[in-house]
Design a protein around this motif. Structure first.
Motif, mmCIF file in Angstrom:
data_model
loop_
_atom_site.group_PDB
_atom_site.id
_atom_site.type_symbol
_atom_site.label_atom_id
_atom_site.label_comp_id
_atom_site.label_asym_id
_atom_site.label_seq_id
_atom_site.Cartn_x
_atom_site.Cartn_y
_atom_site.Cartn_z
ATOM 1 N N UNK A 36 0.836 -1.195 0.000
ATOM 2 C CA UNK A 36 0.000 0.000 0.000
ATOM 3 C C UNK A 36 0.875 1.250 0.000
ATOM 4 N N UNK A 37 0.277 2.356 -0.473
ATOM 5 C CA UNK A 37 1.050 3.592 -0.630
ATOM 6 C C UNK A 37 1.782 4.028 0.621
ATOM 7 N N UNK A 38 1.068 4.062 1.751
ATOM 8 C CA UNK A 38 1.705 4.544 2.974
ATOM 9 C C UNK A 38 2.812 3.600 3.434
ATOM 10 N N UNK A 39 2.623 2.286 3.167
ATOM 11 C CA UNK A 39 3.636 1.320 3.563
ATOM 12 C C UNK A 39 4.906 1.484 2.723
ATOM 13 N N UNK A 40 4.712 1.712 1.421
ATOM 14 C CA UNK A 40 5.856 1.929 0.544
ATOM 15 C C UNK A 40 6.600 3.198 0.937
ATOM 16 N N UNK A 41 5.867 4.273 1.206
ATOM 17 C CA UNK A 41 6.493 5.535 1.595
ATOM 18 C C UNK A 41 7.230 5.402 2.926
ATOM 19 N N UNK A 47 14.275 3.384 4.809
ATOM 20 C CA UNK A 47 15.498 2.992 4.121
ATOM 21 C C UNK A 47 16.532 4.098 4.136
ATOM 22 N N UNK A 48 16.080 5.338 3.888
ATOM 23 C CA UNK A 48 17.003 6.475 3.961
ATOM 24 C C UNK A 48 17.554 6.673 5.356
ATOM 25 N N UNK A 49 16.663 6.521 6.363
ATOM 26 C CA UNK A 49 17.103 6.642 7.753
ATOM 27 C C UNK A 49 18.123 5.564 8.086
ATOM 28 N N UNK A 232 6.913 -9.161 6.340
ATOM 29 C CA UNK A 232 5.459 -9.080 6.523
ATOM 30 C C UNK A 232 4.789 -8.442 5.304
ATOM 31 N N UNK A 233 5.421 -7.392 4.744
ATOM 32 C CA UNK A 233 4.862 -6.763 3.550
ATOM 33 C C UNK A 233 4.873 -7.726 2.371
ATOM 34 N N UNK A 234 5.951 -8.498 2.269
ATOM 35 C CA UNK A 234 6.048 -9.473 1.182
ATOM 36 C C UNK A 234 4.969 -10.544 1.304
#
Length: 241
Positions: A36-41, A47-49, A232-234
């Motif tokens: 979902x969008x919020x999960x990807x964001x 990832x940057x953090x 979990x997302x996968x």
């Protein structure tokens, strides 16, 4: 002043760089992109953090591996500023590559940003040292920045140009080695100088080796947490597919 290194902590710093880089790239993987969008964001921001904190952690574990014949400490504000530089530069670099915002130039641009983030974090972190002076060999400084940029481009190419599990793993290893190579090339460019007057510094709260292992443990815990999140997302995406 002559400095020596603790080999065990040098190896630990390289392992931390690789594990943290793998985690950051996993958070921007194709397995996350279908969520979902919020999960990807959230995963992209994390990832940057993670990449920024990995750069900082590798740097300071590596600095704990250095034995200097005088007491040194680090200015807190300058240290925090160096962390922010690493997070901002690498996070934006990952964002550009993941979203392909600049098309075919996404990987080169992202690599430049990430390389400069690695180098910027290192030299800002070094400027936070108190207790001795520093001087630099300009050609080696330039070489350290070039290594960070070129290797970051290579890591992003492995991870994103040919997205897949093995290539992502290769990208994480290359990125981790890029961080470590930049650091130790930069350290070869660094000369520690005695101050004309002894600095009045308080002793650190923990021994260097203890602090290094505490930082490494923190990276390990963040990696386990983030890999669990990716898993979990996968699973969620597979169940919906």
């Amino acid at each position: 002043m002559e400095v020596t290194y603790q080999p065990g902590l040098v190896v630990l710093s390289i392992i931390v760089a690789i594990v943290g880089s793998l985690t950051a790239l996993a958070l921007t993987s194709g397995r996350v992109a279908g969520a979902a969008g919020w999960q990807t964001n959230f995963a992209l921001a994390n990832g940057g953090l993670m990449m920024g904190l990995t750069i900082w952690s590798m740097h300071f574990i590596a600095m704990m591996a250095v034995d200097v014949p005088v007491l040194v400490t680090y200015n807190l504000l300058e240290t925090l500023a160096s962390v922010c530089v690493a997070i901002a530069a690498t996070g934006f670099g990952l964002y550009l590559v993941t979203t392909r915002r600049v098309g075919a130039l996404s990987i080169p641009t992202g690599g430049v940003l990430m390389g400069l983030g690695i180098a910027g974090m290192h030299y800002m972190g070094m400027s936070a040292i108190r207790g001795c002076g520093l001087a630099y060999d300009a050609p080696l400084v330039a070489a350290s920045v070039a290594i960070a940029i070129v290797a970051s481009m290579a890591a992003l190419w492995f991870a994103f140009a040919r997205r897949g599990l093995l290539m992502t793993l290769a990208g994480g290893v290359v990125q981790g080695l890029a961080i470590a190579s930049m650091h130790y090339t930069a350290m070869a460019a660094t000369h520690y100088l005695p101050l004309s007057a002894t600095a009045d510094l308080s002793a650190p709260l923990f021994p260097q080796s203890t602090l290094a292992w505490m930082i490494a443990l923190g990276v390990a815990l963040m990696s386990v947490t983030n890999f669990t999140f990716v898993g979990l997302l996968s699973m969620q995406r597979d169940s919906q597919g």
